[in-house]
Design an enzyme around this catalytic site. Structure first.
Site, PDB file in Angstrom:
ATOM      1  N   GLY A   1      15.960   4.783  11.502  1.00 55.85           N
ATOM      2  CA  GLY A   1      16.522   3.438  11.617  1.00 55.85           C
ATOM      3  C   GLY A   1      15.504   2.331  11.780  1.00 55.85           C
TER       4      GLY A   1
ATOM      5  CG  ASP B   1      14.488  -2.472   9.754  1.00 50.26           C
ATOM      6  OD1 ASP B   1      15.106  -1.610   9.107  1.00 50.26           O
ATOM      7  OD2 ASP B   1      15.046  -3.292  10.499  1.00 50.26           O
TER       8      ASP B   1
ATOM      9  CG  HIS C   1      -5.949  -8.691   0.954  1.00 49.50           C
ATOM     10  ND1 HIS C   1      -6.718  -7.961   1.839  1.00 49.50           N
ATOM     11  CD2 HIS C   1      -4.979  -7.834   0.534  1.00 49.50           C
ATOM     12  CE1 HIS C   1      -6.248  -6.740   1.951  1.00 49.50           C
ATOM     13  NE2 HIS C   1      -5.180  -6.628   1.171  1.00 49.50           N
TER      14      HIS C   1
ATOM     15  CG  ASP D   1     -10.537  -0.115   1.274  1.00 47.42           C
ATOM     16  OD1 ASP D   1      -9.890   0.843   1.737  1.00 47.42           O
ATOM     17  OD2 ASP D   1     -10.231  -0.690   0.205  1.00 47.42           O
TER      18      ASP D   1
ATOM     19  CG  ASN E   1      -0.682  -5.493  -8.621  1.00 44.04           C
ATOM     20  OD1 ASN E   1      -1.474  -6.304  -9.109  1.00 44.04           O
ATOM     21  ND2 ASN E   1      -0.863  -4.194  -8.713  1.00 44.04           N
TER      22      ASN E   1
ATOM     23  CB  VAL F   1      -6.120   1.019 -12.059  1.00 46.42           C
ATOM     24  CG1 VAL F   1      -6.273   1.626 -13.440  1.00 46.42           C
ATOM     25  CG2 VAL F   1      -6.030  -0.491 -12.119  1.00 46.42           C
TER      26      VAL F   1
ATOM     27  CG  HIS G   1      -7.433   0.465  -1.899  1.00 43.76           C
ATOM     28  ND1 HIS G   1      -7.671  -0.225  -0.733  1.00 43.76           N
ATOM     29  CD2 HIS G   1      -6.095   0.390  -2.124  1.00 43.76           C
ATOM     30  CE1 HIS G   1      -6.526  -0.690  -0.273  1.00 43.76           C
ATOM     31  NE2 HIS G   1      -5.551  -0.329  -1.096  1.00 43.76           N
TER      32      HIS G   1
ATOM     33  CG  ASP H   1      16.453  -0.830  14.596  1.00 43.22           C
ATOM     34  OD1 ASP H   1      16.926  -1.233  13.530  1.00 43.22           O
ATOM     35  OD2 ASP H   1      16.981   0.065  15.281  1.00 43.22           O
TER      36      ASP H   1
END
EC number: 3.1.-.-
Length: 558
Positions: free
Chosen positions: A48, A50, A73, A195, A234, A368, A371, A446
């Site tokens: 339950g 979110d 970003h 990253d 994206n 693609v 990263h 939630d």
């Protein structure tokens, strides 16, 4: 490089040992700089829930030291927790133009836009944050306007790469700022945070432009409607779908609120170029010939309530998937979502649609990653040449793979720090070591509730989902403690009442027996009565069924 008498503390409140809810902290003496404030999708056992955001208790306890939050970003795993963060900690937010546009929409929805100081930055900006100064460098990712951060501290330079790859042919022709990265490396980087998402993948990550070629190839061969599902954020991918729609004379409709929001913001700010008249209302789609239609949709992760998933179940209000449609899922599943994506692909295939996903395009890949893979990561390490290294943004095996890459390019193993959320690295006098631990939990969201669902509530939900609930209602006489009515037993999700009458009759008898015994022994406190009923009934039901339903006794006195 070290300038002694100072101490720098580096730690993550989210984003290491996991995918999502990125939040990194650099503290120098009495100044704290926060980088990113993301969310992550709930795990399967978080029934339950979110979304999940970082616990910022440490920052609240040190609120007078927090100088600001820098956002690298505009992806949800970096900005999704910001509106919750700012309600507790009203500090300046520093972000690039598109990122700020996406943030403003969130803050407006949360009703705190006018209360928040927002500062526009670009890759050439310099900002002073107490004893630290932040400068920036441009990186490539799957959304425009991404930056890495270089913090000039009294101890030396701390660099956070943000999410990145090296794309030599980016859609917006904004290549990564290699010269600036090399210059930062030449000055001497004390510590690099980088990253790690694709640290297990060999080679370089492919250029986003290659996806455009594959998408146009699909467009050229499809004679029916085309449905394209990708991440709403994206923008580069969306631009390539727009370009293909223009080239092959198709009208486009956009389905999914998050997709519509990102497209509107990106168009307004000049990051997405859509010819007038290309996008039409969803109602118009059914009036057009199939070969003139493109549907751009959310749901690339198989989220149960997303547009594509509802279309696959024939549960969307306006659009049905038809035999002969081509569906392009231009994304790969986030770890944990593989099952949902596979289920959606199955449902689409069953309807009769041709489904193209991941690396399964007829000529090339329709996705693609944003990263960097191993060679991108090695290149970043070689450009920055850090003394100390902290892999971030990834599950533990990804962080471990990244640490191995760092050793391969010459960083000593003792200078590499693998962290869990809350672990600290303390740098003083040019030396680094593991420091103490800070509080770094999770906050569950939630509906409109933020943090009001914890482990106990989740445990109850899990119990309810596994074995159901049995409610026992009894009315007792206040005067003489006798049973006036009941016990009435109500079963939900445990057994089907009509087929289990004997079991429930016996349960009823056991409850009556237990209550009478309690009365005879002068046990009349409600909590004791309830505990006795739960214990005896629970034991009986487990012996009979090998199930442990939640037992909820309701005792009333009249």
């Amino acid at each position: 490089m070290a300038k002694s008498n100072h101490s720098v503390l580096i730690f993550a409140l989210g984003g290491v040992g996991e995918i999502g809810k990125n939040m990194y902290v650099v503290q120098c003496d009495d100044d704290i700089v926060v980088i990113d404030a993301g969310l992550k999708f709930p795990e399967e056992e978080m029934l339950g829930i979110d979304m999940v955001i970082p616990d910022i208790t440490y920052l609240e306890e040190n609120r007078e030291k927090v100088r600001g939050i820098i956002i690298t970003h505009g992806h949800e795993d970096h900005i999704g927790g910001l509106s919750y963060f700012l309600k507790h900690l009203n500090v300046p937010v520093y972000a690039t133009k598109l990122t700020l546009g996406l943030i403003d929409a969130k803050l407006k929805e949360a009703g705190i836009l006018n209360d928040t100081k927002r500062v526009l930055i670009n890759s050439d900006s310099e900002i002073v944050l107490g004893s630290m100064k932040a400068t920036f460098f441009r990186v490539n990712h799957s959304i425009p306007d991404c930056v890495g951060v270089c913090l000039d501290t009294p101890e030396g330079y701390i660099v956070h790469t943000g999410d990145f790859k090296f794309d030599q042919t980016p859609i917006n022709n904004q290549t990564a700022d290699l010269a600036k990265m090399a210059m930062i490396g030449e000055r001497g980087v004390l510590c690099l945070l980088s990253d790690s998402t694709n640290a297990e993948r060999p080679g370089f990550t492919g250029s986003e432009r290659s996806v455009g070629v594959a998408i146009k190839d699909v467009f050229s061969k499809s004679t029916g409607r085309i449905v394209v599902s990708t991440f709403a954020s994206n923008v580069h991918r969306i631009q390539q779908v727009v370009d293909a729609a223009v080239q092959f004379n198709r009208k486009m409709t956009v389905v999914g609120r998050s997709m519509q929001n990102v497209i509107n913001i990106s168009r307004d700010l000049g990051y997405l170029f859509v010819p007038d008249g290309l996008i039409v209302d969803t109602d118009e789609i059914n009036k057009l010939p199939a070969e003139q239609v493109v549907i751009l949709s959310t749901g690339s992760q198989g989220e149960p309530m997303s547009a594509l998933t509802r279309m696959a179940r024939s549960a969307h209000r306006k659009i049905d998937i038809l035999p002969g449609d081509t569906v392009i899922i231009a994304a790969t599943p986030i770890p944990g979502n593989e099952k949902y994506v596979a289920r959606t692909i199955d449902q689409l295939s069953r309807i009769g649609a041709e489904v193209i996903y991941g690396g399964h395009g007829p000529n090339g890949t329709v996705h693609v990653s944003g990263h960097g893979s191993q060679e991108d990561l090695r290149l970043m390490l070689n450009l920055m040449k850090p003394k100390f290294f902290i892999p971030i943004h990834g599950e533990y095996r990804m962080l471990k793979s990244h640490s191995i890459l760092a050793e391969q390019v010459g960083i000593p193993a003792e200078n590499i720090f693998l962290l869990d959320n809350g672990d600290t690295v303390e740098i003083s006098g040019g030396n680094a070591r593991y420091g103490g631990k800070v509080h770094a939990g999770i906050v569950l969201i939630d509906g409109l509730g933020v943090g009001d669902v914890g482990n106990i509530v989740l445990r109850d939900r899990k119990l309810l989902s596994q074995d159901g609930i049995l409610v026992v209602v009894v009315t007792l006489s206040k005067q003489n403690g006798t049973i006036l009515s009941g016990p009435d037993i109500i079963s939900r999700g445990f057994v089907y009442v009509r087929e289990s009458e004997e079991l429930l009759d016996e349960a009823n008898r056991i409850v009556t027996q237990t209550l009478v015994k309690c009365m005879e022994e002068n046990v009349n406190e409600w909590s004791s009565l309830k505990n006795n009923v739960k214990e005896v009934l629970g034991r009986f039901l487990f012996e009979q069924t090998r199930r442990r339903p939640m037992i909820l006794p309701i005792i009333m006195e009249v």
